[in-house]
Design a protein around this motif. Structure first.
Motif, mmCIF file in Angstrom:
data_model
loop_
_atom_site.group_PDB
_atom_site.id
_atom_site.type_symbol
_atom_site.label_atom_id
_atom_site.label_comp_id
_atom_site.label_asym_id
_atom_site.label_seq_id
_atom_site.Cartn_x
_atom_site.Cartn_y
_atom_site.Cartn_z
ATOM 1 N N PHE A 1 43.795 30.797 31.548
ATOM 2 C CA PHE A 1 43.820 32.162 32.073
ATOM 3 C C PHE A 1 43.684 33.197 30.956
ATOM 4 O O PHE A 1 42.914 34.149 31.065
ATOM 5 N N PHE A 2 44.439 33.013 29.856
ATOM 6 C CA PHE A 2 44.406 33.971 28.746
ATOM 7 C C PHE A 2 43.304 33.669 27.730
ATOM 8 O O PHE A 2 43.017 34.491 26.865
ATOM 9 N N PHE B 1 38.439 48.146 32.949
ATOM 10 C CA PHE B 1 37.737 48.177 31.674
ATOM 11 C C PHE B 1 36.257 48.412 31.913
ATOM 12 O O PHE B 1 35.717 48.116 32.963
ATOM 13 N N HIS B 2 35.603 48.991 30.906
ATOM 14 C CA HIS B 2 34.212 49.413 31.020
ATOM 15 C C HIS B 2 33.293 48.561 30.164
ATOM 16 O O HIS B 2 33.633 48.177 29.074
ATOM 17 N N GLU B 3 32.113 48.337 30.669
ATOM 18 C CA GLU B 3 31.057 47.670 29.931
ATOM 19 C C GLU B 3 29.715 48.351 30.172
ATOM 20 O O GLU B 3 28.688 47.806 29.827
ATOM 21 N N LEU B 4 29.718 49.481 30.834
ATOM 22 C CA LEU B 4 28.456 50.111 31.202
ATOM 23 C C LEU B 4 27.682 50.629 29.995
ATOM 24 O O LEU B 4 28.224 51.372 29.185
ATOM 25 N N LEU C 1 41.867 41.560 26.666
ATOM 26 C CA LEU C 1 40.674 42.189 27.234
ATOM 27 C C LEU C 1 39.960 43.059 26.209
ATOM 28 O O LEU C 1 38.730 43.097 26.160
ATOM 29 N N ALA C 2 40.739 43.727 25.372
ATOM 30 C CA ALA C 2 40.157 44.612 24.357
ATOM 31 C C ALA C 2 39.372 43.837 23.301
ATOM 32 O O ALA C 2 38.569 44.432 22.574
ATOM 33 N N THR C 3 39.557 42.523 23.237
ATOM 34 C CA THR C 3 38.783 41.734 22.268
ATOM 35 C C THR C 3 37.365 41.475 22.757
ATOM 36 O O THR C 3 36.502 41.098 21.960
ATOM 37 N N ILE C 4 37.111 41.693 24.057
ATOM 38 C CA ILE C 4 35.769 41.413 24.589
ATOM 39 C C ILE C 4 35.120 42.604 25.288
ATOM 40 O O ILE C 4 33.917 42.573 25.536
ATOM 41 N N PHE C 5 35.907 43.634 25.623
ATOM 42 C CA PHE C 5 35.371 44.833 26.253
ATOM 43 C C PHE C 5 35.524 46.018 25.299
ATOM 44 O O PHE C 5 36.554 46.140 24.638
ATOM 45 N N PRO C 6 34.541 46.916 25.245
ATOM 46 C CA PRO C 6 34.639 48.047 24.331
ATOM 47 C C PRO C 6 35.686 49.079 24.747
ATOM 48 O O PRO C 6 36.229 49.791 23.909
ATOM 49 N N LYS C 7 36.011 49.184 26.025
ATOM 50 C CA LYS C 7 37.003 50.160 26.479
ATOM 51 C C LYS C 7 37.865 49.535 27.567
ATOM 52 O O LYS C 7 37.367 49.070 28.583
ATOM 53 N N VAL C 8 39.163 49.513 27.310
ATOM 54 C CA VAL C 8 40.125 49.001 28.282
ATOM 55 C C VAL C 8 41.115 50.130 28.555
ATOM 56 O O VAL C 8 41.653 50.723 27.621
ATOM 57 N N ALA C 9 41.321 50.443 29.825
ATOM 58 C CA ALA C 9 42.277 51.497 30.179
ATOM 59 C C ALA C 9 43.654 51.116 29.645
ATOM 60 O O ALA C 9 44.108 49.994 29.824
ATOM 61 N N ASP C 10 44.294 52.044 28.987
ATOM 62 C CA ASP C 10 45.598 51.754 28.391
ATOM 63 C C ASP C 10 46.757 52.142 29.312
ATOM 64 O O ASP C 10 47.907 52.148 28.905
ATOM 65 N N ASN C 11 46.445 52.442 30.555
ATOM 66 C CA ASN C 11 47.486 52.831 31.500
ATOM 67 C C ASN C 11 47.328 52.069 32.817
ATOM 68 O O ASN C 11 47.000 52.650 33.850
ATOM 69 N N ALA D 1 39.425 32.092 35.304
ATOM 70 C CA ALA D 1 39.501 31.581 33.931
ATOM 71 C C ALA D 1 38.991 32.646 32.966
ATOM 72 O O ALA D 1 38.127 33.455 33.312
ATOM 73 N N TRP D 2 39.526 32.637 31.764
ATOM 74 C CA TRP D 2 39.106 33.578 30.735
ATOM 75 C C TRP D 2 37.595 33.478 30.494
ATOM 76 O O TRP D 2 36.928 34.484 30.251
ATOM 77 N N ALA D 3 37.048 32.293 30.591
ATOM 78 C CA ALA D 3 35.611 32.099 30.387
ATOM 79 C C ALA D 3 34.798 32.937 31.377
ATOM 80 O O ALA D 3 33.731 33.446 31.033
ATOM 81 N N THR D 4 35.302 33.108 32.581
ATOM 82 C CA THR D 4 34.617 33.935 33.583
ATOM 83 C C THR D 4 34.660 35.400 33.172
ATOM 84 O O THR D 4 33.647 36.115 33.267
ATOM 85 N N ILE D 5 35.812 35.856 32.708
ATOM 86 C CA ILE D 5 35.934 37.247 32.257
ATOM 87 C C ILE D 5 35.031 37.487 31.048
ATOM 88 O O ILE D 5 34.363 38.516 30.952
ATOM 89 N N GLU D 6 34.961 36.512 30.137
ATOM 90 C CA GLU D 6 34.055 36.627 28.986
ATOM 91 C C GLU D 6 32.599 36.699 29.425
ATOM 92 O O GLU D 6 31.818 37.480 28.882
ATOM 93 N N ALA D 7 32.233 35.892 30.408
ATOM 94 C CA ALA D 7 30.853 35.905 30.908
ATOM 95 C C ALA D 7 30.516 37.272 31.495
ATOM 96 O O ALA D 7 29.415 37.796 31.285
ATOM 97 N N ILE D 8 31.469 37.865 32.202
ATOM 98 C CA ILE D 8 31.254 39.209 32.751
ATOM 99 C C ILE D 8 31.107 40.216 31.618
ATOM 100 O O ILE D 8 30.219 41.070 31.637
#
Length: 126
Positions: free
Chosen positions: A50-51, A121-124, A93-103, A4-11
């Motif tokens: 999901f989205f 995508f990165h969150e480090l 994904l780009a709305t919640i993570f600062p860097k999302v691979a574009d490829n 679920a999207w909520a899980t991805i947001e929690a991460i």
């Protein structure tokens, strides 16, 4: 489409994880997107979960005017390609993570049809 999207947001909210997601592009998402209009009921609910938004309807479907015995009627038909579906997910994904691979890496079946894509995508914050 089990995550679920909520899980991805929690991460994403941990701000401490470098994450890879195997996005079920053709194996799941494209299969439930019917040609003659957005799915309803359980499939629509699953896509929204999901989205994390119902915006997938506007992203994947376009209005189409059809003539019938009573005049013109507007219906919706699927207009999304595999690439557009994958791009929509990356934009989400780009709305919640600062860097999302574009490829993303597209995994293809024997007929060269995309079955999944691997998104990174990165969150480090080190």
């Amino acid at each position: 489409m089990e995550v679920a999207w909520a899980t991805i947001e929690a991460i994403a909210n941990t701000q401490a994880i470098d994450l890879w997601v195997l996005f079920p592009l053709g194996q799941a998402v494209n299969r439930v997107l019917t040609r003659s209009g957005p799915p309803e009921g359980g499939w629509a609910d699953r896509l929204t979960t999901f989205f994390g938004t119902a915006d997938w309807k506007a992203a994947f479907y376009r209005p189409s005017s059809q003539m019938n015995l009573f005049g013109e009627e507007t219906q919706f038909e699927k207009g999304a390609t595999f690439e557009q579906i994958g791009t929509f997910f990356l934009q989400r994904l780009a709305t919640i993570f600062p860097k999302v691979a574009d490829n993303p890496l597209y995994l293809r079946n024997r007929k060269n049809v995309p079955s999944s894509s691997l998104a990174h995508f990165h969150e480090l914050n080190v």
